[in-house]
Design a protein around this motif. Structure first.
Motif, short mmCIF file in Angstrom:
data_model
loop_
_atom_site.label_atom_id
_atom_site.label_comp_id
_atom_site.label_asym_id
_atom_site.label_seq_id
_atom_site.Cartn_x
_atom_site.Cartn_y
_atom_site.Cartn_z
N GLY A 217 0.78 -1.24 0.00
CA GLY A 217 0.00 0.00 0.00
C GLY A 217 0.81 1.28 0.00
N VAL A 218 2.12 1.19 -0.13
CA VAL A 218 2.96 2.38 -0.10
C VAL A 218 2.70 3.26 -1.32
CG1 VAL A 218 5.34 3.25 -0.05
CG2 VAL A 218 4.71 1.24 1.30
N ALA A 219 2.69 2.68 -2.50
CA ALA A 219 2.45 3.46 -3.72
C ALA A 219 1.05 4.07 -3.70
CB ALA A 219 2.64 2.59 -4.96
N GLN A 220 0.09 3.31 -3.21
CA GLN A 220 -1.29 3.81 -3.09
C GLN A 220 -1.32 5.06 -2.20
OE1 GLN A 220 -4.15 2.54 -4.46
NE2 GLN A 220 -5.60 3.78 -3.32
N ALA A 221 -0.66 4.99 -1.05
CA ALA A 221 -0.64 6.11 -0.11
C ALA A 221 0.07 7.33 -0.73
CB ALA A 221 0.04 5.71 1.19
N LEU A 222 1.17 7.09 -1.42
CA LEU A 222 1.88 8.19 -2.07
C LEU A 222 1.01 8.84 -3.15
CD1 LEU A 222 5.44 6.63 -2.37
CD2 LEU A 222 4.91 8.79 -1.19
N MET A 223 0.36 8.02 -3.97
CA MET A 223 -0.47 8.57 -5.05
C MET A 223 -1.64 9.37 -4.48
SD MET A 223 -0.97 9.23 -8.17
CE MET A 223 0.45 8.38 -8.79
N GLU A 224 -2.29 8.86 -3.46
CA GLU A 224 -3.39 9.60 -2.84
C GLU A 224 -2.90 10.95 -2.31
OE1 GLU A 224 -5.08 6.91 0.04
OE2 GLU A 224 -5.95 5.64 -1.53
N HIS A 225 -1.72 10.97 -1.72
CA HIS A 225 -1.15 12.21 -1.20
C HIS A 225 -0.83 13.18 -2.35
CE1 HIS A 225 0.59 14.48 2.13
NE2 HIS A 225 1.49 14.89 1.26
N LEU A 226 -0.30 12.68 -3.44
CA LEU A 226 0.00 13.54 -4.59
C LEU A 226 -1.28 14.16 -5.15
CD1 LEU A 226 2.68 11.47 -6.55
CD2 LEU A 226 3.06 13.49 -5.13
N ILE A 227 -2.32 13.36 -5.27
CA ILE A 227 -3.60 13.87 -5.81
C ILE A 227 -4.18 14.93 -4.88
CG2 ILE A 227 -5.98 13.23 -6.36
CD1 ILE A 227 -4.80 10.49 -7.36
N THR A 228 -4.18 14.67 -3.59
CA THR A 228 -4.68 15.64 -2.62
C THR A 228 -3.88 16.94 -2.69
OG1 THR A 228 -5.46 13.89 -1.15
CG2 THR A 228 -5.05 16.04 -0.15
N THR A 229 -2.56 16.82 -2.79
CA THR A 229 -1.69 18.00 -2.89
C THR A 229 -1.96 18.77 -4.16
OG1 THR A 229 0.01 16.89 -1.57
CG2 THR A 229 0.72 18.77 -2.93
N ALA A 230 -2.10 18.06 -5.29
CA ALA A 230 -2.36 18.72 -6.58
C ALA A 230 -3.68 19.50 -6.53
CB ALA A 230 -2.38 17.69 -7.69
N ARG A 231 -4.69 18.89 -5.94
CA ARG A 231 -5.98 19.59 -5.82
C ARG A 231 -5.85 20.82 -4.93
NH1 ARG A 231 -9.16 14.08 -5.92
NH2 ARG A 231 -9.91 14.19 -8.08
N ALA A 232 -5.14 20.68 -3.82
CA ALA A 232 -4.96 21.80 -2.89
C ALA A 232 -4.21 22.96 -3.55
CB ALA A 232 -4.23 21.34 -1.63
N LYS A 233 -3.31 22.65 -4.48
CA LYS A 233 -2.56 23.68 -5.19
C LYS A 233 -3.36 24.30 -6.34
CE LYS A 233 2.10 21.98 -4.21
NZ LYS A 233 2.88 23.19 -3.93
N GLY A 234 -4.56 23.78 -6.60
CA GLY A 234 -5.40 24.32 -7.65
C GLY A 234 -5.01 23.89 -9.05
N PHE A 235 -4.27 22.81 -9.18
CA PHE A 235 -3.89 22.32 -10.51
C PHE A 235 -5.13 21.84 -11.27
CE2 PHE A 235 0.48 20.93 -8.66
CZ PHE A 235 0.96 22.22 -8.78
N THR A 236 -5.11 22.00 -12.59
CA THR A 236 -6.22 21.55 -13.42
C THR A 236 -6.08 20.08 -13.81
OG1 THR A 236 -5.08 22.29 -15.42
CG2 THR A 236 -6.61 23.84 -14.39
#
Length: 154
Positions: free
Chosen positions: A91-110
């Motif tokens: 589940g390490v890659a899963q956790a990293l990817m979820e964190h990246l997506i959350t971060t990208a949304r928080a930064k307002g990326f399209t």
């Protein structure tokens, strides 16, 4: 213990060791002209957010999100995603990817985009599970025989 994804330092000895393992794997699998990984110092710039997945005192994985822009707007480029072979399937890659997506949304990326190697089948499955679809080259990437480009609208 619980897996935690936090901001990290590419120069942390454990993170550096994982990044070097990743670079060695890419050099083994792909020709030099098709390797687009960032050197460790290149991950230490203001437009890149670097993360580690850690359990207790052990770093099991790394990932970075680069702040990029094109005529469609700002997007996050996934870079340096790597999980220690000993931690794969946990589940390490899963956790990293979820964190990246959350971060990208928080930064307002399209959108989020990435370049990955055609031989990295487990990575392709991970990205597809998270809504990434194959696209053409983006940014400064050339058309490369062993590259697969993917994107996910946010």
């Amino acid at each position: 213990m619980t897996l935690m994804v936090t901001s990290g330092d590419p120069h942390d000895p454990q993170a550096t060791a994982l990044l070097k393992q990743s670079h060695a794997l890419m050099e083994e699998l792909f020709p030099p002209e098709d390797n687009f990984f960032l050197d460790i110092d290149d991950l230490c710039v203001p437009d890149i957010s670097f993360f580690v997945a850690r359990e207790g005192g052990v770093i099991w994985g790394t990932a970075a999100l680069a702040d990029r822009a094109d005529p469609g707007g700002r997007y996050g480029e996934v870079k340096s995603m790597f999980v220690s072979p000993e931690a794969r399937g946990k589940g390490v890659a899963q956790a990293l990817m979820e964190h990246l997506i959350t971060t990208a949304r928080a930064k307002g990326f399209t959108a989020m985009k990435l370049e990955t190697g055609n031989a990295l089948k487990a990575a392709h499955r991970l990205y597809a599970r998270h809504g990434f679809q194959v696209c053409g080259p983006f940014g400064n990437y050339p058309e490369a025989a062993s590259s697969i480009f993917m994107e996910k609208p946010l």
